[in-house]
Every structure is written in C-alpha cells, then in structure tokens.
Write an enzyme that holds these catalytic residues in place. Structure first.
Site, mmCIF file in Angstrom:
data_model
loop_
_atom_site.group_PDB
_atom_site.id
_atom_site.type_symbol
_atom_site.label_atom_id
_atom_site.label_comp_id
_atom_site.label_asym_id
_atom_site.label_seq_id
_atom_site.Cartn_x
_atom_site.Cartn_y
_atom_site.Cartn_z
ATOM 1 N N LYS A 79 3.127 -8.046 -7.315
ATOM 2 C CA LYS A 79 3.037 -6.581 -7.355
ATOM 3 C C LYS A 79 4.387 -5.920 -7.655
ATOM 4 C CE LYS A 79 -1.245 -5.953 -4.921
ATOM 5 N NZ LYS A 79 -2.015 -5.096 -4.044
ATOM 6 N N ASP A 116 -5.576 1.516 -4.871
ATOM 7 C CA ASP A 116 -6.081 1.305 -3.506
ATOM 8 C C ASP A 116 -6.325 2.616 -2.755
ATOM 9 O OD1 ASP A 116 -6.345 -1.431 -3.473
ATOM 10 O OD2 ASP A 116 -4.349 -1.804 -2.664
HETATM 11 N N1 LIG Z 1 -10.552 -3.168 1.489
HETATM 12 C C1 LIG Z 1 -9.638 -3.312 0.549
HETATM 13 O O1 LIG Z 1 -9.876 -3.085 -0.650
HETATM 14 C C2 LIG Z 1 -8.247 -3.751 0.948
HETATM 15 C C3 LIG Z 1 -7.161 -3.507 0.076
HETATM 16 C C4 LIG Z 1 -5.874 -3.902 0.492
HETATM 17 C C5 LIG Z 1 -5.691 -4.543 1.715
HETATM 18 N N2 LIG Z 1 -6.783 -4.774 2.509
HETATM 19 C C6 LIG Z 1 -6.595 -5.426 3.838
HETATM 20 O O2 LIG Z 1 -5.684 -4.626 4.580
HETATM 21 C C7 LIG Z 1 -4.908 -5.429 5.470
HETATM 22 C C8 LIG Z 1 -3.438 -5.082 5.310
HETATM 23 O O3 LIG Z 1 -3.019 -5.354 3.981
HETATM 24 P P1 LIG Z 1 -1.519 -4.999 3.486
HETATM 25 O O4 LIG Z 1 -1.428 -5.450 2.082
HETATM 26 O O5 LIG Z 1 -1.177 -3.602 3.833
HETATM 27 O O6 LIG Z 1 -0.646 -6.003 4.433
HETATM 28 P P2 LIG Z 1 0.882 -5.860 4.888
HETATM 29 O O7 LIG Z 1 1.664 -5.052 3.905
HETATM 30 O O8 LIG Z 1 1.315 -7.253 5.197
HETATM 31 O O9 LIG Z 1 0.809 -5.023 6.268
HETATM 32 C C9 LIG Z 1 0.234 -5.598 7.424
HETATM 33 C C10 LIG Z 1 0.123 -4.547 8.532
HETATM 34 O O10 LIG Z 1 -0.544 -5.167 9.661
HETATM 35 C C11 LIG Z 1 0.307 -5.022 10.819
HETATM 36 N N3 LIG Z 1 0.143 -6.187 11.685
HETATM 37 C C12 LIG Z 1 0.102 -7.487 11.331
HETATM 38 N N4 LIG Z 1 -0.037 -8.271 12.411
HETATM 39 C C13 LIG Z 1 -0.056 -7.443 13.485
HETATM 40 C C14 LIG Z 1 -0.179 -7.642 14.890
HETATM 41 N N5 LIG Z 1 -0.308 -8.868 15.421
HETATM 42 N N6 LIG Z 1 -0.189 -6.542 15.705
HETATM 43 C C15 LIG Z 1 -0.073 -5.302 15.182
HETATM 44 N N7 LIG Z 1 0.044 -5.044 13.858
HETATM 45 C C16 LIG Z 1 0.051 -6.108 13.018
HETATM 46 C C17 LIG Z 1 1.700 -4.911 10.256
HETATM 47 O O11 LIG Z 1 2.552 -4.346 11.216
HETATM 48 P P3 LIG Z 1 4.142 -4.654 11.186
HETATM 49 O O12 LIG Z 1 4.741 -3.705 10.173
HETATM 50 O O13 LIG Z 1 4.592 -4.382 12.580
HETATM 51 O O14 LIG Z 1 4.313 -6.102 10.781
HETATM 52 C C18 LIG Z 1 1.458 -4.015 9.043
HETATM 53 O O15 LIG Z 1 1.317 -2.661 9.429
HETATM 54 C C19 LIG Z 1 -5.276 -6.873 5.133
HETATM 55 O O16 LIG Z 1 -6.228 -7.327 6.077
HETATM 56 C C20 LIG Z 1 -5.914 -6.779 3.751
HETATM 57 O O17 LIG Z 1 -6.878 -7.802 3.547
HETATM 58 C C21 LIG Z 1 -8.030 -4.382 2.163
#
Ligand SMILES: NC(=O)c1ccc[n+]([C@@H]2O[C@H](COP(=O)([O-])OP(=O)(O)OC[C@H]3O[C@@H](n4cnc5c(N)ncnc54)[C@H](OP(=O)(O)O)[C@@H]3O)[C@@H](O)[C@H]2O)c1
Length: 292
Positions: A79, A116
């Site tokens: 990305k 997104d």
């Molecule tokens: N439906 C859709 O089309 C779609 C699109 C994109 C993503 N998603 C889903 O959205 C989720 C996040 O994606 P992303 O790309 O934003 O990931 P990312 O950039 O890695 O962000 C992850 C987020 O989750 C938090 N987190 C992780 N483990 C945690 C824990 N144990 N306790 C509390 N907070 C925690 C992180 O907090 P910290 O900053 O404190 O680490 C951060 O805010 C994923 O499950 C992904 O599959 C879905």
C-alpha cells in the site's frame, strides 16, 4: 444458488484486464467479487490475483500498464509503494494516507484512490443508516480507522477515537484536523463511559476477528443509547461478539461484509465502465465463500 451467473467466459484480444496485487494474495476475495460482476453484466473482462513479492511492486505495475491492464487493487504489503508510484492521488488517498485502487489512465498516468472509507459509509447508507447523524465513536486508529474517520468527518460528522495506543489516535486526529473537522481522542480504558453521547459505534480494530488478538471481544454496551447503530468492519465471523452483544440489546447492527463489497465498486466502475450493484446475490456469494 439462484441469480448467480456462470463464472467462466472466453478470454480474447478485446478482454479488459485488472487484478489485485499482494503478497500473499491467494486469500483475497476480490477476484471472486469482480469476476461475478463481470459475468453478471456480460462484460468482456477478467480480474486475476497478482502475487508480487516485496520489492517488485514498481516493476510489476509498469509491466501491467505496458501489457494494457486497466488498473489494479493493491493490498498488503504494497500500500505504501502504491501511494508512492501514483501520478495523481485522489482526495480519498490523501485523506486516508493509503491507496488500495490504481487506475491506469489512457494518457499513461497512474491514478490512485482509497475506497475503504467511502465503502464503509456507502454500506451504512445501504442499511438505511442516516450517516449525517453523529457523533460517532470509532474504536481503533489503524489504516482502516483513518479511512473511515476521514469519510465520516468529510460528511460533517463529529468523531471520537479510542485506541489502545493513545498516541496513534492522537496522530490520526492531528493528520485529519482542519477547521471543518471535529475529532476528539478518548481513553481506551474508559470508552464505554462515552457511549451515551454517540449515535454510531464503529469497531475498526482486529478485536473480535477469528484468529485475532481477542476473538471474544464483547464490551459492555449497557450505556449505549437506544437506536445507536453498531458497526464492525471485522467480517470473519460476520456476526462478531460485539455485534451479537449489540443485537441482544436491540441495537441496529451493520457487519463488515458490506464494506468489503462496496469498497470494490469504484475500481470496477473505473476499469470496466459499470457501477456494479451490491445485491443479495453477491452478498450470498461472499457469505458462502467466507463460510467455506
Ligand atoms: N470490512 C472491510 O472491508 C475491511 C477493510 C479493512 C480492514 N478490515 C479489518 O479491520 C481490522 C483492522 O485493519 P487495519 O488495516 O486497520 O489494521 P491495523 O492498521 O493493523 O490496525 C489494527 C488496530 O487494532 C488495534 N488492536 C490490535 N490488537 C489489539 C488489542 N489486543 N487490543 C486493542 N486494540 C488492538 C490496534 O491498536 P494499536 O494501535 O494499539 O496497536 C489498531 O487500532 C482487521 O480485522 C481487518 O481485517 C476490514
């Protein structure tokens, strides 16, 4: 399954091409969705997975352009490289700080979008949610959160962000700050206290995801006001523990599969010239694939 067109079509000299670039990419649902729409609309096109190793993104993109591809979706780990290679970053890419859709324009320029955030909002609208109704409480400050907060604030909605790592939430609020936006940061340990002040709760963390850091994440929603919409972007499982807890309280819920479907529409429209419908048939196709 009714209404699902056959997936295989002849490929010839006039076939329009697009794909998804990632490493790995075999898990991507994008080929399933785009090829379904191509068949449904009788378009002479094909959409293929493009496994491209880290470090080879630029050469792969230039090769696809040279070979006449219309464009591509981009997923992990490319990305940032997609952001860098673009000749024109659309507002969605600038605001969300990321790119998931490349369009190869006829003049050789590479146009870049992030779909997104608008996919998330379009899905809320498809569920009859009045998105102008805020404020929204967003859990998480990762890549998906930034895209969603950008799209919500662009529509004038006030947003509170709660993230485990508070500094990341503050960075996000700072990155999106403008005279028109209203973004606050709230404590992760106490975010449920703020529920009464919000009309929309969105989980953008990976909490609740099957195989994620905590797949039983089901916070206490006792303070949620009547009618609060609870949305989760995690889509495996489709009904996350958070959504189950919300539904048990009679709150309207929106799951993450619709965002996945709606975020795909812009690329399809740009590459193949049709704005595809997100209907019960493609939802059923995705559900069956996720269940399998
Ligand atoms: N439906 C859709 O089309 C779609 C699109 C994109 C993503 N998603 C889903 O959205 C989720 C996040 O994606 P992303 O790309 O934003 O990931 P990312 O950039 O890695 O962000 C992850 C987020 O989750 C938090 N987190 C992780 N483990 C945690 C824990 N144990 N306790 C509390 N907070 C925690 C992180 O907090 P910290 O900053 O404190 O680490 C951060 O805010 C994923 O499950 C992904 O599959 C879905």
């Amino acid at each position: 399954m009714t209404g699902v067109p056959p997936m295989r079509r002849a490929i010839g000299g006039g076939t329009m091409l697009a794909g998804v670039i990632g490493w790995p990419v075999s898990h991507s649902r994008s080929p399933l969705l785009h090829n379904f729409w191509l068949a449904r609309y009788g378009i002479d096109g094909a959409y293929v997975p493009l496994p491209v190793r880290p470090g080879l993104f630029d050469v792969a993109v230039r090769g696809l352009q040279a070979a006449g591809f219309r464009g591509a979706n981009v997923t992990i780990p490319h990305k940032e490289a997609a952001f860098a290679i673009a000749d024109h970053l659309h507002r969605s890419a600038v605001r969300s700080g990321s790119v998931n859709t490349l369009v190869f324009a006829g003049d050789g320029r590479i146009e870049a979008h992030s779909t997104d955030g608008d996919g998330f909002v379009a899905n809320l609208e498809a569920h009859g949610v009045d998105v102008t109704r805020g404020p929204a409480l967003v859990l998480g400050a990762g890549g998906a959160a930034r895209a969603i907060v950008a799209s919500l604030t662009d529509r004038g909605i006030a947003v509170s962000i709660a993230n485990r790592t508070r500094a990341r939430a503050e960075d996000l609020a700072h990155a999106l700050a403008s005279p028109e936006t209203r973004i606050a940061v709230t404590d992760w340990d106490r975010w449920t206290d703020g529920l009464p002040d919000h009309a929309l709760l969105v989980n953008t963390t990976s909490l609740g995801m099957h195989g994620g850091p905590d797949d039983v994440f089901a916070p206490d929603l006792a303070r949620a006001p009547a009618g609060m919409v609870v949305a989760d972007i995690v889509y495996v499982p489709r009904m996350t523990p958070l959504l189950r807890a919300a539904a048990a309280r009679g709150l309207p819920v929106v799951d993450g599969t619709g965002m996945l479907l709606h975020q795909a529409r812009l690329g399809f429209r740009e590459w193949f010239g049709v704005d595809p419908a997100v209907d019960a048939d493609i939802q059923a196709l995705l559900d069956a694939d996720l269940a399998g």
